[in-house]
Structures are given as structure tokens and as C-alpha cells.
Write a protein that holds these residues in place. Structure first.
Motif, mmCIF file in Angstrom:
data_model
loop_
_atom_site.group_PDB
_atom_site.id
_atom_site.type_symbol
_atom_site.label_atom_id
_atom_site.label_comp_id
_atom_site.label_asym_id
_atom_site.label_seq_id
_atom_site.Cartn_x
_atom_site.Cartn_y
_atom_site.Cartn_z
ATOM 1 N N GLN A 86 -2.495 -5.380 -5.635
ATOM 2 C CA GLN A 86 -1.581 -6.108 -4.754
ATOM 3 C C GLN A 86 -1.851 -7.605 -4.772
ATOM 4 O OE1 GLN A 86 1.120 -5.286 -3.236
ATOM 5 N NE2 GLN A 86 1.348 -7.302 -2.290
ATOM 6 N N LEU A 87 -3.148 -7.980 -4.904
ATOM 7 C CA LEU A 87 -3.498 -9.403 -4.844
ATOM 8 C C LEU A 87 -2.765 -10.199 -5.927
ATOM 9 C CD1 LEU A 87 -5.270 -10.595 -2.723
ATOM 10 C CD2 LEU A 87 -7.182 -10.584 -4.320
ATOM 11 N N VAL A 88 -2.596 -9.572 -7.105
ATOM 12 C CA VAL A 88 -1.896 -10.265 -8.197
ATOM 13 C C VAL A 88 -0.458 -10.533 -7.789
ATOM 14 C CG1 VAL A 88 -1.150 -10.089 -10.588
ATOM 15 C CG2 VAL A 88 -3.391 -9.209 -9.914
ATOM 16 N N ILE A 89 0.186 -9.522 -7.187
ATOM 17 C CA ILE A 89 1.585 -9.697 -6.783
ATOM 18 C C ILE A 89 1.678 -10.703 -5.644
ATOM 19 C CG2 ILE A 89 3.576 -8.521 -5.796
ATOM 20 C CD1 ILE A 89 2.824 -6.098 -7.375
ATOM 21 N N THR A 90 0.694 -10.686 -4.765
ATOM 22 C CA THR A 90 0.725 -11.646 -3.658
ATOM 23 C C THR A 90 0.749 -13.075 -4.180
ATOM 24 O OG1 THR A 90 -0.449 -10.128 -2.208
ATOM 25 C CG2 THR A 90 -0.529 -12.443 -1.624
ATOM 26 N N PHE A 91 -0.026 -13.326 -5.225
ATOM 27 C CA PHE A 91 -0.111 -14.707 -5.690
ATOM 28 C C PHE A 91 0.852 -15.024 -6.821
ATOM 29 C CE2 PHE A 91 -4.099 -14.417 -3.370
ATOM 30 C CZ PHE A 91 -3.973 -15.560 -2.602
ATOM 31 N N ILE A 92 1.300 -14.008 -7.551
ATOM 32 C CA ILE A 92 2.273 -14.261 -8.612
ATOM 33 C C ILE A 92 3.522 -13.457 -8.293
ATOM 34 C CG2 ILE A 92 2.734 -14.175 -11.073
ATOM 35 C CD1 ILE A 92 -0.269 -14.192 -11.533
ATOM 36 N N ASN A 93 4.465 -14.081 -7.629
ATOM 37 C CA ASN A 93 5.742 -13.428 -7.339
ATOM 38 C C ASN A 93 6.818 -14.503 -7.389
ATOM 39 O OD1 ASN A 93 6.268 -14.573 -4.621
ATOM 40 N ND2 ASN A 93 4.395 -13.471 -4.086
ATOM 41 N N ARG A 119 0.841 -1.194 0.000
ATOM 42 C CA ARG A 119 0.000 0.000 0.000
ATOM 43 C C ARG A 119 0.873 1.240 0.000
ATOM 44 N NH1 ARG A 119 -1.677 -2.843 4.163
ATOM 45 N NH2 ARG A 119 -0.683 -1.398 5.610
ATOM 46 N N ALA A 120 0.241 2.382 -0.308
ATOM 47 C CA ALA A 120 0.932 3.661 -0.195
ATOM 48 C C ALA A 120 1.178 3.960 1.282
ATOM 49 C CB ALA A 120 0.090 4.768 -0.817
ATOM 50 N N LEU A 121 2.148 4.819 1.561
ATOM 51 C CA LEU A 121 2.377 5.256 2.934
ATOM 52 C C LEU A 121 1.123 5.965 3.436
ATOM 53 C CD1 LEU A 121 6.000 6.716 2.628
ATOM 54 C CD2 LEU A 121 5.326 4.514 3.587
ATOM 55 N N GLU A 175 -2.416 -8.283 4.076
ATOM 56 C CA GLU A 175 -2.214 -8.103 2.639
ATOM 57 C C GLU A 175 -3.419 -8.680 1.896
ATOM 58 O OE1 GLU A 175 1.952 -8.955 1.645
ATOM 59 O OE2 GLU A 175 1.244 -9.569 -0.324
ATOM 60 N N ILE A 176 -3.943 -9.810 2.399
ATOM 61 C CA ILE A 176 -5.113 -10.441 1.780
ATOM 62 C C ILE A 176 -6.390 -9.725 2.227
ATOM 63 C CG2 ILE A 176 -6.414 -12.587 1.582
ATOM 64 C CD1 ILE A 176 -3.764 -12.941 0.348
ATOM 65 N N THR A 177 -6.538 -9.524 3.547
ATOM 66 C CA THR A 177 -7.797 -8.957 4.026
ATOM 67 C C THR A 177 -7.974 -7.531 3.505
ATOM 68 O OG1 THR A 177 -6.700 -8.388 6.107
ATOM 69 C CG2 THR A 177 -7.987 -10.394 6.083
#
Lengths: 161, 512
Positions: B440-447, A131-133, B190-192
Motif C-alpha cells: 500500500q505504501l507504494v500506492i500511497t506515494f505513487i498515485n 487493506r482487505a476487508l 494508511e501510513i501507520t
């Protein structure tokens, strides 16, 4: 031996669950329930009702000469304050990845722990930060402000100076 | 009358020390086969062992003594840890001063702290190696499945002990490693967050708050980590160890191939000790458990008395462990950086070396690296004995010669895959650099971390299919993850510098 399926059960017939077994099982389950509830009660203890953290509000006086786009970081705080045409705002310096304190660099901020990069206003440019700061609530006027690190406001919330 | 009672009294008094010793060891000196057996099963501490031990278990190549190494290093940390508690004060800043005192004022203080730290490291290495040994000899198979799970518990508690010990010095290293650790506990956010349910269901925040007792790393966190480190976790470890050892015996000793007896042949004629008394009796009824003792269906030829054979071997490993820890403690001091400063992180802020592989993954996604992939690995490891129900190759390294080739090719594949993904990510960056607005969810699962895990999983599924054997797939997967772990740990330890940038050598780090 004859069976008396239709007749009334005799006092001498074995009961489906004998009285002794019933009492034994009942006391076993009562003991299990008591231990279970006691454990639940004990588990409640480690979650503090009052957090012993220092006050999140602090006073700050912005220097008159602070140029727009230039952050002012009060000593001992992990918040950067800006004053530009739209007003005053405060950006948290706590990285949204794993809580390290980001450092100022020419393009904004860089996190020393895992290399996340942020713009001066806190948006993520690179790295693992999800997330952003955060932006914190600022009140006050005339160069004297109160920043509340406990309250996060949506980015783009300015205090008209 | 009174005279003789008095002299009897005097004689009893004189004999008292000898009799105390005699009554302490019920069966007298372990000089005969019979007294050796009762020496083992008559003693509360020793009776975790069977009275007689199979010769296969005593070969060095069966275990390399790794289990005893773990237990021995735990004993060393226990003793040195109690010594350190004489001076350590779990309060911020004061804690740091007390460690300084231990270093510079307390007699032998720094040496004891060095031994404590090195024994902890030896224990972590030992647990990894022991687990690999048990896996590669398929010793987790029936009836030892549950003991493998107990071993997993010991593995996790060992790492937790190391991690909680890391905070106690309250120096910069400690403070920031703990901050990172606590935020990893919070990373389910990160998920919630991505699902927008953090307000209602904030498991990450709850975990962090339970760990720290506050929303910052402060006095509450220190006392909690201290409590965990000196009380809760050691008790848990001791309890699990007792069950672990007990079950080794109850599950019939160490795993060995069915034809172990033929392969060993009869014991040499000069095997010590020979039967000295009542040779038709072997005194192993005390070890009779569910028909799995070495004696069932077989003669006792290939078992030897546990006292002295097994005990001397264990004592040897114990002494070796002490030697290793002392040597390391003389050679290198335990580090102590500056006093913790909540405003200035260490740069780079690195966890202890065995977590740096995870930290490398965490640098791509906090949740996947810190929670997701470790959970998958732990569940996967726990399932191994329940998925691999094959019979051949139990108790043999890599299940025989073909297994050795398979493991070798898995090493090559495992190294190649992790290096390829890492080189790609280090050279070219990852999704956010190319698509700044990506969710972010995409990066969480594809990294890179999930990619490596997926490649390994697919590879081992292919191995299962090709060799038509679950065991082959397990060998491939375990080997691949071991390679991935080693490579990521080395990258995290040696090739990551300030801002977690890649550097060929710490000499290239910019001054800061």
C-alpha cells in the motif's frame, strides 16, 4: 565614576534583574502556565472516555441451506457470514478505504463510493482500499452464532462448524 | 421658577428623539470633508476603514469587490443561519424531520434554507476567487505577508463551516459525506498501518474519534458538528475577519503599483465631494500608521473620502451579493435526500462540489488525496509571500504583460498534465490492477494525485530557472494547481457515477 568589579556589590547597585521586574515576570509566567494548563485540561474533555456506540455483538442463525461460498448478510448488519468446508467466518462489509458499505456483486463485493473491488473473502482486487476487508470473531455452534464486530481476527480464522 | 423648569423639561422631552440621533452620530451629518472623516473614524464599525481611500483601490479591476463579496455572503449565512436555528433540532432522525418541517411547514422556511445554502456556496466561490485575485496581483507582498496567512485561515474555516453544515440535515447525502470525511481524518492510518505502528501511535483514529465523539456517525457526531457549525467556527471566522480587515488598513490599504499616482493622473475636476471646508487640512492623521498612509511623501490628490466613495462601492457589492443569493435561492432548491441509512450508502456518495476534486484524488489514495496533498498545498500557499520577496509588479494583474503570457502557458500546461494523468488512470487503471500484491505504501506515494502534484512542482521549478524569478515560478505553480483543481472538480462532479466509475453523462448511469 569608578567601578568596583572586585568589591562586594553594594545595596545601591542595580541588580541584574530588579526585584520589581523579577516579581512581574514571575507572575506573568505563572499566569501563562495557569492558562496553558487550563487549556490542556479543557482539550482533554472532547475525547470521550466511554464511546456511546451500540453493542457490537449480535446473534445470528445461519440458514441450513446456505451453500458454501454464498454470503449470508443478517438484516441491518454490515457483516457477511459464510459457511464452507473449513468452517464459519464473518467478513466485514465496511470498506477499508473510507468506510462505505460494500455491495455484493458476482465476484465478491464492490464499494459504491470509490470503486474498490474485493473478493468474497475480502481480499482487495482493485481500487484505493488499502487493506482487505476485516474478518470478525465468530463463536457458537449448530447454526447459532455470535458475531463480534468489535473484534477483528486475521483472515483465514475459521470456526469449525 | 418652577414654571420655567417645567417648560424646559417639556422642550427637552420634545427634542429628545433628535438629540438621541445627534449623540449617536457624534459629528453631525457627513456633509463636509471634516465630518465625513470623523464619520469614519468615530464609529467603531466603520473605523476599520481609513478616513480617505486611494483612487487605485476604488477601481473595479483592482479587487472586483471579491473580499466584500465574501464578507457579505458570510453576513447572509449568519442571519439566515440564526433563523434556521429557531426550528432545527440536532438529534439523529429528529434533525431530518425538523428540516422537513422547515421545508414544508415553517413560513418562508425553505426559502431561508435555500438562501443559507446558496450564500455558503457564494462564500466558497468568493474565497477562492479572492485568493486568486490577491495572488495574481501579488498583493501578498511586504508588508501584507501575514494578512495572506490570516486569509488562508479564513479559507480553511470557510471550508470547515461548509463541511460541518453538510451533516446537519441528516439525510443520505449528509450521512455518507460525513462518513467519508471522518474516515479521511482517520486516513493517516494508511501510513501507520504500513509502518506497523498503529497500535502505539494512532493519530488517524484519534482525529476521527475527536471529530465523531464515537466510533460511528451518530448523535455524538451530530451534536459536535452542530456545535462547530453554529458556534466555534463562526466565532473563529469573525475573529479572523476582524484581524484580516484591520490589517488591510494597518498595512497601508490595498496594494498598488509604485507609479499608481502617475497612471491615475489627477482626479477629475468634478470628483465628488470637493473640499468644502478648510482645504488645507485633509484630516487623515487618524489614519497615520507607521508612515504607510496614502499621504506619506505624496499629496492627497489621489485619495478621496471613504465616506461616501468606498462605502457606496461596498454597499453596492453587498446588494449585488444579496441579489445573487436570492436569485439562486429562487432558481434552485437546496437538496434533501432520504433519511440517513447507515446500512446503504448513496451510490455515488458525493461530497459538496468544492470537495469533489479532493474526492477524485481520494479515490486513488485516502491519505494522499485527503490529507497529504491538501497539506502540501496549504503549506505551499502559506510560504508564497515568504519565498517571493521580489518588488516588481506588486498590485498589477499577473505582474504586467509578460506575466499574462506566462500564466496563459501555465494554464495550457496545467490542463494538459492533469488531463493526461487522469485519462491514463481512467483508461488503464493504476498500480494495483497490474501488480495485485503491491504494498500500500507504494500506492500511497505513487498515485495519480501525487504524480500531478510532482509534475506541477517540477514545471514551476523549471520556470523559476528559466525566468530567473521566484515570482514567475509561483505564478506557474498557482496557475497549474488552479487548473488541476478545476479539472478534478469537474471530473468528480460530472463524470463520476456509481462505484466512482467514469461516465460521459449521468444519463449513462446504470439503474440501481
Amino acid at each position: 565614576m569608578t567601578t568596583h568589579a572586585t568589591t562586594k556589590r553594594s545595596r545601591l547597585d542595580p541588580e541584574p534583574v530588579s526585584r520589581r521586574d523579577f516579581l512581574g515576570l514571575a507572575s506573568l509566567w505563572a499566569a501563562a502556565a495557569a492558562v496553558g494548563m487550563a487549556t490542556l485540561g479543557m482539550l482533554r474533555l472532547p475525547k470521550a472516555a466511554v464511546l456511546s456506540s451500540p453493542s457490537k455483538k449480535f446473534r445470528v442463525t445461519l440458514p441450513e441451506s446456505l451453500p458454501p461460498g454464498q454470503p449470508f448478510i443478517p438484516p441491518g448488519r454490515s457483516v457477511a457470514l459464510y459457511r464452507n468446508a473449513e468452517g464459519v467466518f464473518a467478513v466485514s462489509l465496511v470498506c477499508t478505504h473510507l468506510g462505505c458499505i460494500v455491495k455484493q456483486n458476482p465476484d465478491g463485493f464492490a464499494c459504491p463510493c470509490h470503486g474498490s473491488l474485493f473478493t468474497a473473502a475480502g481480499a482487495v482486487r482493485k481500487g484505493p482500499a488499502p487493506r482487505a476487508l476485516a474478518w470478525h470473531k465468530v463463536t457458537g455452534s449448530g447454526g447459532h452464532y455470535i458475531v463480534d464486530e468489535g473484534v477483528t481476527v486475521p483472515p483465514g480464522t475459521y470456526l469449525k462448524a | 421658577m418652577s414654571h420655567s423648569a417645567l417648560s424646559e423639561f417639556a422642550a427637552n422631552l420634545r427634542a429628545a428623539p433628535r438629540r438621541v440621533l445627534e449623540t449617536m452620530f457624534r459629528s453631525g451629518k457627513p456633509t463636509t470633508d471634516r465630518t465625513r472623516s470623523s464619520f469614519v473614524f468615530g464609529n467603531v464599525f466603520l473605523h476599520l476603514h481609513p478616513a480617505r481611500t486611494h483612487r487605485w483601490s476604488l477601481r473595479w479591476t483592482t479587487t472586483w469587490g471579491l473580499g466584500i463579496l465574501c464578507g457579505a455572503s458570510f453576513l447572509i449565512t449568519l442571519v439566515t443561519g440564526v433563523l434556521l436555528m429557531f426550528y432545527y433540532k440536532p438529534y439523529p432522525d429528529v434533525a431530518y424531520q425538523s428540516i422537513k418541517d422547515i421545508h414544508f411547514v415553517v413560513p418562508t422556511g425553505q426559502f431561508i434554507r435555500n438562501i443559507h445554502r446558496w450564500a455558503a456556496n457564494v462564500m466558497v466561490v468568493g474565497v477562492f476567487l479572492h485568493m486568486a485575485r490577491v495572488f495574481y496581483t501579488a498583493a501578498y507582498r511586504a508588508p501584507r505577508e501575514f494578512n495572506w496567512l490570516i486569509g488562508m485561515g479564513l479559507f480553511i474555516v470557510t471550508l470547515a463551516l461548509s463541511f460541518t453544515g453538510y451533516l446537519l440535515p441528516w439525510d443520505q447525502l449528509a450521512y455518507w459525506a460525513t462518513t467519508i470525511g471522518a474516515n479521511i481524518a482517520q486516513s493517516p492510518r494508511e501510513i501507520t498501518d504500513a509502518l506497523g505502528i498503529t497500535d502505539k501511535f494512532d493519530i488517524g483514529g484519534l482525529q476521527r474519534q475527536l471529530l465523531l465523539g464515537s466510533d460511528v456517525v451518530g448523535e455524538e457526531a451530530l451534536i459536535r458538528f452542530y456545535l462547530l457549525h453554529v458556534m466555534i467556527l463562526p466565532l473563529a471566522l469573525a475573529l479572523l475577519m476582524a484581524v484580516h480587515f484591520w490589517r488591510i488598513r494597518k498595512d497601508g490599504g490595498l496594494a498598488r503599483p509604485d507609479d499608481a499616482d502617475q497612471r491615475l493622473g489627477p482626479p477629475p475636476a468634478d470628483t465628488y465631494p470637493v473640499f468644502t471646508e478648510a482645504p488645507q487640512k485633509t484630516y487623515q492623521l487618524a489614519a497615520l500608521v507607521k508612515g504607510r498612509t496614502p499621504a506619506v511623501g505624496r499629496g492627497p490628490e489621489n485619495t478621496v473620502p471613504t465616506m461616501p466613495h468606498l462605502f457606496y462601492a461596498e454597499l453596492g457589492v453587498f446588494m449585488l451579493t444579496i441579489l445573487i443569493c436570492l436569485g439562486l435561492a429562487i432558481w434552485m432548491d437546496a437538496p434533501l435526500k432520504e433519511l440517513a441509512n447507515p446500512n446503504v450508502p448513496e451510490n455515488p456518495a458525493k461530497a459538496p462540489w468544492y470537495f469533489l476534486g479532493l474526492q477524485e484524488l481520494v479515490s486513488y489514495s485516502a491519505f494522499m488525496g485527503g490529507v497529504g496533498i491538501p497539506m502540501i498545498v496549504i503549506i505551499g500557499l502559506g510560504l508564497i509571500p515568504y519565498l517571493d520577496r521580489e518588488k516588481t509588479g506588486t498590485g498589477e494583474w499577473f505582474g504586467g504583460p509578460g506575466g499574462g503570457r506566462l500564466v496563459a502557458s501555465s494554464v495550457v500546461f496545467g490542463l494538459a498534465a492533469v488531463l493526461a494523468v487522469e485519462v491514463f488512470a481512467i483508461r488503464l487503471g493504476w498500480l494495483r490492477e497490474w501488480f495485485p500484491g503491491i504494498p500500500q505504501l507504494v500506492i500511497t506515494f505513487i498515485n495519480p494525485g501525487t504524480l500531478i502534484a510532482a509534475i506541477y512542482a517540477l514545471y514551476s521549478l523549471r520556470v523559476v530557472h528559466r525566468f530567473n524569478s521566484v515570482r514567475a515560478g509561483a505564478l506557474a505553480l498557482f496557475t497549474c494547481f488552479l487548473c488541476g483543481f478545476v479539472v478534478l472538480t469537474i471530473i468528480g462532479t460530472h463524470f463520476r457515477g456509481p462505484n466512482w466509475h467514469f461516465y460521459w453523462s449521468p444519463a449513462d448511469w446504470p439503474m440501481h
